[in-house]
Motif scaffolding. Structure first.
Motif: not given
Length: 1948
Positions: A294-299
């Protein structure tokens, strides 16, 4: 009886008089006709004598014709006759009488003349009166209002609405910015990897840095992508996140997994963003593998002008719940499966030439055969992958029969599939046509939903004009950008989706696109081919652009390739002609006849399509436009074409569209009622909703009878079911809403109903095409000039009325426009031509009625060759012999908010009115945006053709164009409005209620944008036999040619009354130069309705830009009706020498409503309903500044209004200052003091929260940290946490509110009082908050603390963190001083990329107050009334004043990267007037989220220096520094605001410590001053901690501690309590600004409208004539604290054994342990190796020592290092405090083998097990449920922890256990007791007691042999020795035996 008669004659007319509820008689005629309806839906009529039995019931078609009010009813569904007529109110007679019967059939509108005088139009006010009179007999729900959209409302059934939007919306490029923050990755699959994350959008790739040897890397890197493309292109781009393992310069690395979604999905999220979500990675090459991490990100996607609310960048700790926060849109399941998407491409037809004919001739000469000039193939793009079919050489009708297979996760996060036919070419392939398929439209995700499916169906492709040119200027259209202007081809395709079972073995695991061939499908699969007939008639062609007007003009209509004479297709094979409907050229007529079937041949054998009108030379209308002389002769066209019969699809979408249109119209009305504040919006909304639910039910019944036709696809069936379900549910919900609708819920319900509208529009869009759209081209000189596109469904005929297209058989105004890019911008806004067109499309066999909708009174002219027998041949021309003469009066009153077309920022507007072939112009008014023409334009002798009665109900539309007159050159277009006149026939009376007409506002459109309103009225008066003498007289000269301008007559112009407008002139700011000269002596002119006033002259703008005289006034006559008030114009001129004036800038105040003064209500003492502030600004009534809902954690709900005489109100505040508690005392004796409980739910919450916090960690010691530990940041972080909790609570409350709706309805029934409700509300909130926090609570048990769950929490004072600008919270601080921007220069349109900000040339500060004369006396009688100041009493003086401005900058977040490396080196620059502070030397290296923590002091003089600019610049080593973004703050408005924004009021008063009082004035002084200014009684301090102000009594604590801990008495706390409740003080109260931090967006002028980051800051201001303030508080960033972590690895156990022994094959491992804290490169440490462990046990006694810097508040370790050898300076990183320990197997010749690892978050990790036995894998697997500890609390921990790794199946397995001891010390403690690394001095650890086997055999071979032999084979060796001895003895025995025997025998 009646029926018998009908059965005999087949047709019957009945007339009767019915009576409605009001006993008014209605003449009704009913015509009954029997028709036989064949199964295929064609219709014939009975001719005499051929009758059969009575047909089944649905064949009897009733038609009622009624007069009375309902005349000219719309031909919409018969169920809801209350249709609005041009915004003209209509009644529904409570559903009785005629209408109950009407449900049976369809309404035909009456064609007979209106014999009755009952008018069809009523005035709204009159209606209300009538309603009262009738005692509410009729249901006022259905009353409609004359609205801005009056034209677009349908009037009767002869005409349909014009389309008012003139320009295609898509296709114009827009600025987009996509920001992606990659925070961290977790659970990556793979051993010991070095992951890099790649972010890819379209072709742009960006990479994070590489993290070594970790499966859960932490990046926190921010990337920004900028685009300038059309929305369609943007939203189809794919965002791809991939994790790559060990990528470096030399090798590309291996892909671990990817995640894809399209940008459109992100943009459709709330706030256009995903925040802190986990993207789940999958491997595209192996779909059986499952999740790869999993990658945690804000988009976030920001388009120009969007403002994104980023959640506050606090320290989030709730991230561990990955499953609950996946990066997926709402409603998509978290477990997505793999699926195959099959796109089958069968064949295409009707392709255009893609090559020049010359080339073809050359080819023909060489090859000797004629080939088709196109080599097509199909390309499909989906989710970033491309698939192509094979190329079919030289074919206009290629057949592929191939399928393209995509493998993608389902549901896919990419919405659209792009199918493109391309022409293969040696040089470059070009697109022939493009079609997008929206997957949401071909699937349904409900529980009864279906997977995406489509077809086999034809899709039509549109694009540029068909003739081939080498450079096609409209090539973009073929790529799917913009609206296609011509039919290009149609393609037969189908789509299917199959969910894969990834467990099965024979599955192909790669996601490569595959192309396979498929079998052909039958001809009939797509439906039976039918002959369609298209008829069109041109009733009028006007407004033809003068550029085209000089040559003869013809119009051509095409449907597909039929009718296309210029560039249709060269002949396809003749035999396919009939079947597939190829192109049809003129020379193919004979061929066509042979192909037509026999039965047609006899009927219309000679019917040749006529698709264009004869050429004709235009006449001149006026300077700009021409018209064609289509007077009594109207040319017609007709085309026969063959298509698959898929009308059902179109019928269903027509029904839904009609329901949606009706709904939209109703909603516009409701909004108009709300906007104009007319009475009863809820009634109209009820009517709208009722109409909606009947419409939905009608749909369900009609769609239900859908027969099983040929060619129905799965999608047709599923979609029908889905539509029926959806419509049924909308109908149900609408019913429910209708019952729940109350006056106070109108706005919420309106939102819900608007939501229905979106759903309907979405449903109505049919994804499977059938008949292509119709194009109308204007050709001049054999070139195509301008076009209009009409969707075929809009003109499709059906026997059932609801299914008919909305424009079928109606006259429609069609505006032609330029094709492609030419149509953008100003060129596209000018009308190329306006047609009045009649169109009809239907099956050829149904064409009997194709003329029925035309205006009556014509004769047909047939084509010359038509024989007498062919009665059904359509006419080529209609001749009208009925002609009516009218006079049109256009009352042009005024326009407002026009577009600024001149450089002065104003326009010189005039209006041009077009009606039929006439046009007239108003006068030009110079230099204004709000012209009041007040002019009557009279059009004489307007000839209209057709029956008089039809014209009465349905006159043609009027087009009003507004232009800006330029002295040179052509007038410039400003905008266009449409209107319908009110018609009076010569036999009608000119009088109320219809005449004289009311002025109405018409919206002015400029392209797709609105550009102002026009206030006008139009009447069309029939000229009878007696000529003009009969018409109502016109006041003024009638000879309009010569005489002066006629004003609008009295009955129509508004009623005026006298107003006085007072103007407060304060000053001018920031005036820019005019023509390079500085403004020196400016003056302000105010003008309204021709009257005005001038300000005093400012003598020297530089020295003092304020006015000397503050208040002036003027009187003016304004309309009584506030909506008709003209705008007020503010103009600033500069007075130059010799009496010259130049205009500096201007501003138009469009609405004066907010400045209308209304006197205060005397008997109320509650501030909300008491006076609006004295200057007439409404504090609470109009939501001006108070539009916020509890803006802050500390604001309270205002106390309930008291309707008893003013008593005193007591507010008690508990002595414990941190928690305020209320007592409630209510004495109801009217004379005594009334004590009211002030609702303090927030504080209650605080209290609960604090209690809860204490309960949390069981380990938490209740130590009270001393004050000295706390600093400003403690306060800040505590406040942020509160902010987060409040936001969470709001979300929960929102959810709660939805559930509560039903309760509210119940409550309304039971009349619960609002007070109970508030109490309930707060309880609900509590509950929701507890729910929310349960999770957090669980997490933080045993865990030490979150960022600020430090024990000191209960006592930390808080400030307020606003996550927006302070201005937006407090109405821009315009509580009495308003700021008006002055504009100059042309206004830009969107495409010119100019924003209004560029036109601002300065600001005027001041205010207005208007009131009707005379004013009530008591106002002027008040004490101290200064008559000079008028309404503006007690405002401060505007003399210059010196102020110390102190700016605190806390930090910036999400800055736009300014350097190539994707980072920036930000520093702060502050400008105020001339002074500038640059903080360049303190730049922060390579940070996008820098913490500045600085304060700056600047001295300023208002008003000269009042605009503060705070900018963030990027430091560059070479070159100039770049501006990242800046924010501007108007300090003057803050300084003078009643909210007291000079220095925020702290929550508590303390004289020392971190919360020291900042203001030089103490609370008592502030309070005294406020009371004095507000002329309030008080403050009176009484005994027992009470204080009285006005009539309120407050209580509070009275003692305070000084530095030495001594208590002394003080009134400060009391005064502070009053200040915090200042908004409750009557008359003068308003909320005072608390101590706060505001978050302001940073903007960059180069990238207008797009945020470049945010900055957190606040400003304090102290006047210099007061005592000086103390030193600035210290907010410098916290320094990280130095710590040392000592880790002793004692032992390992049960480590898995990797190696096989060379000699013995036994398993063993050479174990060592590696550990690190900051990162593998920086500080990894290894133990020595424990060789040859045979049991997995290892003994080490080895110490690691990790020194580190730690930020307690943020729980982050801070490291500073150079990014690379080339870096100029070190970069600071913050990483989570995680200790990683790994166990390895040492190998000498190959790489070491990784066995397992454990990662401990030092803030919360599981407590180690006491023994190895108790240590299990569960400690890692469900770490959320286990109690956790923090090393920062415990300081010393010892225990066993498991090592884990992932096996082949990605399962976690236990690979060993480690016994370790962690000891944390501060740097000082560590210095006092130093230790050595490993087992070194000082404080050495003893050597481990290892078994003797642990050594290396090749270093001491003898020892090895000893061990190998002695230990393991001891007994074996003994046994072997014994056996050998035995054998030797035996051998010897056998050897010596014979000799011995012989010896014995012989010689013994």
């Amino acid at each position: 009886m009646v029926l018998q008669k009908v059965a005999e004659e087949g047709h019957l007319e009945l007339t009767d008089t019915l009576i409605d509820d009001n006993h008014a008689s209605i003449a009704t005629s009913v015509s009954i006709e029997i028709r036989y309806q064949t199964m295929d839906g064609s219709v014939g009529v009975w001719s005499d004598g051929e009758f059969l039995d009575v047909p089944d019931d649905r064949d009897g078609t009733f038609a009622f014709e009624t007069d009375s009010l309902l005349s000219g009813q719309s031909q919409g569904s018969g169920v809801s006759p209350g249709r609005s007529i041009t915004g003209i109110p209509t009644f529904r007679k409570a559903g009785k009488g005629v209408f109950s019967a009407m449900k049976l059939g369809k309404i035909k509108s009456s064609k007979d003349d209106h014999k009755k005088d009952e008018p069809a139009i009523l005035d709204m006010e009159e209606m209300d009166r009538k309603a009262m009179r009738m005692g509410g007999v009729f249901d006022p729900d259905t009353i409609s209002l004359a609205s801005v959209t009056a034209v677009t409302t349908n009037v009767s059934n002869k005409r349909s609405k014009p389309d008012i939007k003139m320009e295609p919306s898509s296709g114009r490029p827009v600025d987009y910015q996509i920001s992606v923050t990659v925070i961290e990755a977790r659970q990556l699959i793979g051993l010991n990897m070095d992951p890099v994350v790649c972010v890819e959008i379209g072709d742009d790739k960006k990479y994070t840095s590489m993290k070594e040897s970790t499966n859960c890397p932490y990046y926190n890197e921010y990337f920004v992508f900028d685009f300038h493309v059309p929305p369609d292109v943007m939203f189809d781009k794919i965002l791809k996140l991939s994790v790559i393992h060990s990528k470096n310069l030399l090798r590309s690395g291996t892909l671990v997994g990817t995640f894809k979604l399209d940008v459109g999905t992100i943009y459709s999220q709330p706030e256009h963003q995903f925040y802190h979500k986990w993207a789940m990675l999958s491997d595209p090459d192996d779909i059986t593998a499952g999740c790869k991490g999993y990658i945690k990100c804000d988009v976030a996607v920001v388009a120009k002008g969007d403002n994104i609310k980023t959640p506050h960048k606090a320290n989030e700790t709730d991230e561990d719940d990955i499953e609950g926060n996946l990066l997926l849109p709402e409603g998509i399941p978290s477990e997505r499966q793999w699926a195959r998407f099959y796109v089958k491409i069968y064949r295409a037809e009707g392709l255009p030439k893609m090559n020049t004919t010359i080339m073809a001739n050359v080819k023909k000469a060489f090859i000797g055969e004629n080939r088709d000039l196109v080599d097509p193939y199909v390309q499909v793009l989906f989710a970033g992958q491309k698939g192509k079919t094979s190329v079919q050489k030289s074919s206009y009708e290629p057949i592929w029969n191939e399928q393209i297979v995509f493998t993608e996760m389902f549901p896919p996060l990419c919405k659209r599939l792009k199918v493109q036919i391309r022409d293969s070419d040696k040089v470059n392939d070009v697109a022939i046509g493009t079609h997008f398929i929206d997957l949401r439209k071909i699937s349904n995700d409900g529980d009864k939903g279906f997977l995406p499916t489509m077809g086999p169906a034809w899709v039509n492709m549109y694009g540029s004009k068909r003739h081939y040119t080498l450079m096609d200027e409209h090539q973009d259209l073929n790529d799917g950008l913009g609206e296609g202007v011509s039919f290009r081809a149609r393609l037969l395709l189908s789509i299917a989706v199959e969910i894969l079972d990834t467990t099965s073995t024979e599955i192909v695991s790669s996601t490569e696109v595959q192309v396979e061939s498929v079998s052909n499908i039958s001809e009939s699969a797509t439906g039976k081919i039918e002959e369609f007939f298209l008829f069109g008639s041109f009733l009028e062609a006007t407004m033809i652009d003068r550029k085209i007007g000089d040559k003869p003009i013809s119009f051509e209509v095409t449907i597909g390739n039929y009718g296309n004479q210029i560039d249709g297709v060269s002949k396809p094979l003749a035999k396919k002609k009939k079947k597939d409907g190829g192109g049809e050229n003129e020379e193919e007529e004979s061929e066509l006849i042979q192909n037509s079937s026999e039965d047609e041949a006899e009927e219309d054998g000679d019917l040749v399509s006529i698709s264009s009108t004869p050429l004709m030379k235009p006449f001149i209308t006026d300077r700009n436009y021409f018209h064609l002389p289509y007077f009594e002769k109207k040319p017609c066209i007709y085309i026969k074409s063959w298509w698959q019969d898929q009308r059902r699809r179109l019928y269903n979408s027509n029904m839904m569209d009609k329901i949606a249109d009706k709904l939209e119209e109703g909603l516009n009305d409701v909004q108009e009622i709300i906007k104009t504040e007319k009475a009863y919006p809820e009634r109209r909304l009820r009517g709208v909703v009722e109409e909606l639910s009947t419409g939905c039910n009608r749909f369900v019944t009609l769609a239900n009878k859908d027969m099983n036709q040929a060619g129905r696809t799965k999608l047709d069936r599923e979609r029908l079911k889905a539509c029926m379900r959806e419509m049924e549910s909308i109908g149900q919900q609408a019913k429910q809403i209708r019952t729940q609708l109350k006056k106070n819920t109108v706005k919420d319900k309106l939102k819900l109903v608007q939501n229905f509208l979106h759903r309907l529009r979405f449903l109505a869009d049919e994804p499977q095409h059938s008949i292509p759209d119709i194009f109308i081209w204007m050709t001049s000189n054999n070139k195509r000039v301008a076009y209009a596109r009409v969707p075929s469904k809009d003109i499709l005929y059906s026997i059932v009325d609801e299914e008919t297209g909305k424009d079928c058989g109606k006259v429609k105004a069609v505006f032609l426009r330029l094709p492609g890019k030419k149509g953008f911008g100003p060129a596209g806004w000018t009308v190329q031509a306006k047609l009045e067109m009649y169109l009809w499309l239907g099956l050829n066999k149904q064409r009997k009625d194709f003329l029925s909708g035309l205006p009556n009174g014509f004769e047909e002219t047939k084509a010359a060759g038509a024989g007498p027998g062919l009665h059904s041949v359509p006419p080529i021309c209609l001749v009208y012999n009925m002609k009516q003469v009218f006079q049109l009066r256009a009352h042009m009153y005024q326009a407002r908010s026009l577009f600024a077309a001149d450089n002065s920022g104003l326009s010189d507007p005039f209006a041009r009115v077009f009606f039929s072939t006439h046009s007239q112009v108003t006068e030009v008014l110079s230099e204004t945006l709000c012209p009041t023409w007040d002019q009557l334009l009279v059009f004489d002798d307007v000839e209209l053709f057709g029956e008089a009665s039809e014209l009465r109900d349905d006159p043609p539309i009027i087009v009003v164009e507004i232009y800006d007159q330029d002295t040179v050159g052509k007038a410039e277009f400003i905008g266009r409005a449409f209107a319908k006149p009110i018609t009076k026939m010569c036999d009608e009376r000119y009088g109320p209620p219809r005449f004289p007409p009311q002025l109405e506002y018409y919206q002015i459109y400029r392209g797709n944008c609105t550009a102002g309103d026009l206030l006008a009225a139009f009447e069309l008066l029939q000229v009878g036999q007696a000529g003009r003498a009969d018409l109502p007289p016109i006041d003024g000269p009638t000879d309009s040619d010569h005489g002066p301008i006629i004003p609008v007559p009295l009955g129509i112009r508004p009623v005026l009354s006298r107003y006085r407008i007072e103007v407060l002139f304060w000053g001018l700011r920031d005036l820019k130069r005019v023509n390079l000269a500085q403004v020196d002596r400016p003056r302000v002119d105010i003008e309204c309705a021709g009257r005005g006033v001038q300000s005093a002259l400012i003598q020297n703008y530089k020295k003092n830009p304020n006015f000397g005289t503050l208040v002036k006034w003027f009187e003016v006559d304004l309309p009584e009706n506030e909506l008709l008030h003209p705008p007020l114009n503010i103009r600033v001129v500069d007075c130059r020498a010799f009496g010259r004036y130049t205009l500096v800038g201007s501003h138009a105040v469009t609405s004066l409503r907010r400045f209308i003064y209304s006197p205060p209500d005397k008997n109320s003492n509650n501030w909300a309903s008491a006076a609006k502030l004295m200057n007439g600004y409404m504090v609470l009534t109009n939501g001006g500044s108070q539009s916020r809902l509890n803006p802050s954690p500390n604001s309270r709900t205002p106390p309930r209004t008291l309707s008893r005489p003013a008593g005193d109100i007591v507010v008690n505040v508990d002595t414990d200052s941190s928690i305020r508690k209320m007592d409630t005392v209510v004495k109801l004796d009217a004379t005594s003091d009334a004590v009211v409980k002030v609702d303090m739910n927030e504080d209650e919450k605080d209290k609960q929260k604090k209690k809860k916090k204490k309960k949390k960690g069981e380990v938490e010691e209740e130590e009270e940290t001393d004050e000295s530990m706390l600093d400003w940041w403690s306060k800040y972080f505590a406040s942020i946490e509160t902010l987060m909790e409040i936001l969470r609570a709001q979300e929960a409350a929102q959810a709660e509110a939805d559930e509560r709706e039903d309760m509210e309805i119940a409550a309304e029934g039971a009349e619960i009082k609002p007070d109970d409700f508030h109490a309930k509300g707060s309880r609900w909130k509590e509950k929701s908050r507890e729910k929310k926090n349960a999770k957090d609570k669980k997490k933080s048990q045993h865990s030490g603390e979150g960022p600020d769950k430090r024990p000191s929490k209960p006592k930390v004072d808080e400030l307020l963190v606003y996550n927006k600008e302070l201005e937006s919270e407090y109405g821009n601080f315009e509580d009495w001083l308003h700021t008006f921007n002055l504009y100059r220069g042309k206004a830009g349109d969107d495409d010119e990329q100019t924003l209004d900000d560029d036109r601002i040339v300065g600001r005027f500060k001041g205010s207005m107050c208007m009131y009707k004369l005379p004013l009530p006396d008591e106002f002027t009688r008040e004490a101290g009334f200064d008559s000079n100041m008028g309404m503006f009493q007690n405002i401060p003086h505007n003399d210059p004043i010196n102020v110390l401005v102190r700016v605190y900058v806390v930090r910036a977040t999400d800055l736009h990267p300014a350097d190539i490396n994707g980072k920036a080196d930000p520093y702060i620059v502050i400008k105020l007037g001339k002074s500038e502070v640059k903080d360049k030397e303190n730049y922060i290296s390579k940070q996008l989220n820098p913490v500045f923590g600085k304060s700056f002091d600047i001295e300023a003089t208002f008003p000269m220096e009042s605009m503060l600019t705070v900018s963030v610049y990027d430091w560059d080593l070479v070159g100039t520094d770049d501006l990242i973004g800046e924010t501007k703050i108007d300090l003057e408005n803050r300084y003078y605001s009643k909210h007291r924004a000079t220095c925020g009021i702290a929550a508590h008063y303390s004289v020392h410590g971190y919360n020291v009082w900042r203001d030089p004035m103490k609370p008592t002084q502030i309070l005294a001053r406020l009371c004095k200014e507000g002329k309030l009684d008080g403050p009176h301090y009484g005994p027992g901690g009470r204080v009285k102000v006005a009539n309120r009594i407050f209580q509070g604590p009275t003692d305070i501690e000084d530095e030495n801990g001594l208590k002394r008495q003080t009134d400060e706390h009391l005064a502070l309590t009053v200040l915090k409740h200042w908004e409750e003080i009557p008359r003068m109260g308003c909320q005072l600004i608390p101590e706060h931090v505001e978050t302001r967006p940073l903007l960059n002028p180069d990238k207008p409208g797009i945020e470049q980051g945010r900055i957190e800051m606040w400003v304090d201001m102290f006047p210099m004539d007061m005592p000086a303030p103390g030193p600035a508080i210290d907010i410098s960033p916290r320094k990280p604290k130095k710590y040392e972590l000592r880790v002793i690895i004692w032992n390992t156990d049960e480590v898995i054994l990797e190696d096989d022994d060379y000699f013995t094959g036994e398993k063993s491992s050479d174990i060592f342990v590696r550990g690190w804290l900051k990162g593998q490169q920086e500080d990894k440490q290894d133990t020595d190796v424990h060789y040859h462990s045979l049991t997995g046990e290892g003994n080490f006694n080895w110490r690691f020592v990790f020194p580190f810097d730690y930020l307690m508040a943020e729980e982050k370790i801070v490291i500073s290092k150079k990014e690379s050898m080339f870096s100029w300076d070190e970069t600071e990183y913050k990483i989570p405090a995680r200790l990683t320990m790994q166990v390895w197997d040492a190998d000498h010749f190959s790489a070491d083998d990784f066995l397992g690892a454990i990662e401990l978050d030092l803030n919360r990790f599981p407590r180690g097990a006491k023994t190895a036995k108790q240590c299990s894998i569960d400690m890692v697997r469900n770490d959320n449920d286990l109690p956790t500890i923090s090393i920062f609390k415990q300081k010393r921990v010892k225990g066993w922890w498991p090592f884990v790794a992932r096996d082949e199946n990605d399962e976690i397995e236990l690979t060993g256990k480690v016994e370790a001891e962690l000891h944390l010390m501060t740097a000082e403690e560590a210095e006092k007791s130093p230790v050595g690394l490993g087992r070194n001095e000082p404080d050495p650890l003893e050597k481990p007691n290892r078994p003797d086997t642990t050594f290396l055999w090749f270093l001491s071979p003898l020892k090895a042999i000893r061990y190998l032999i002695c230990n393991r084979y001891k007994w074996l060796i003994i046994k072997i020795v014994l056996a050998l001895l035995l054998i030797i003895m035996l051998g010897l025995f056998l050897y010596s035996m014979p000799g011995y025997l012989v010896k014995k025998l012989l010689g013994a």
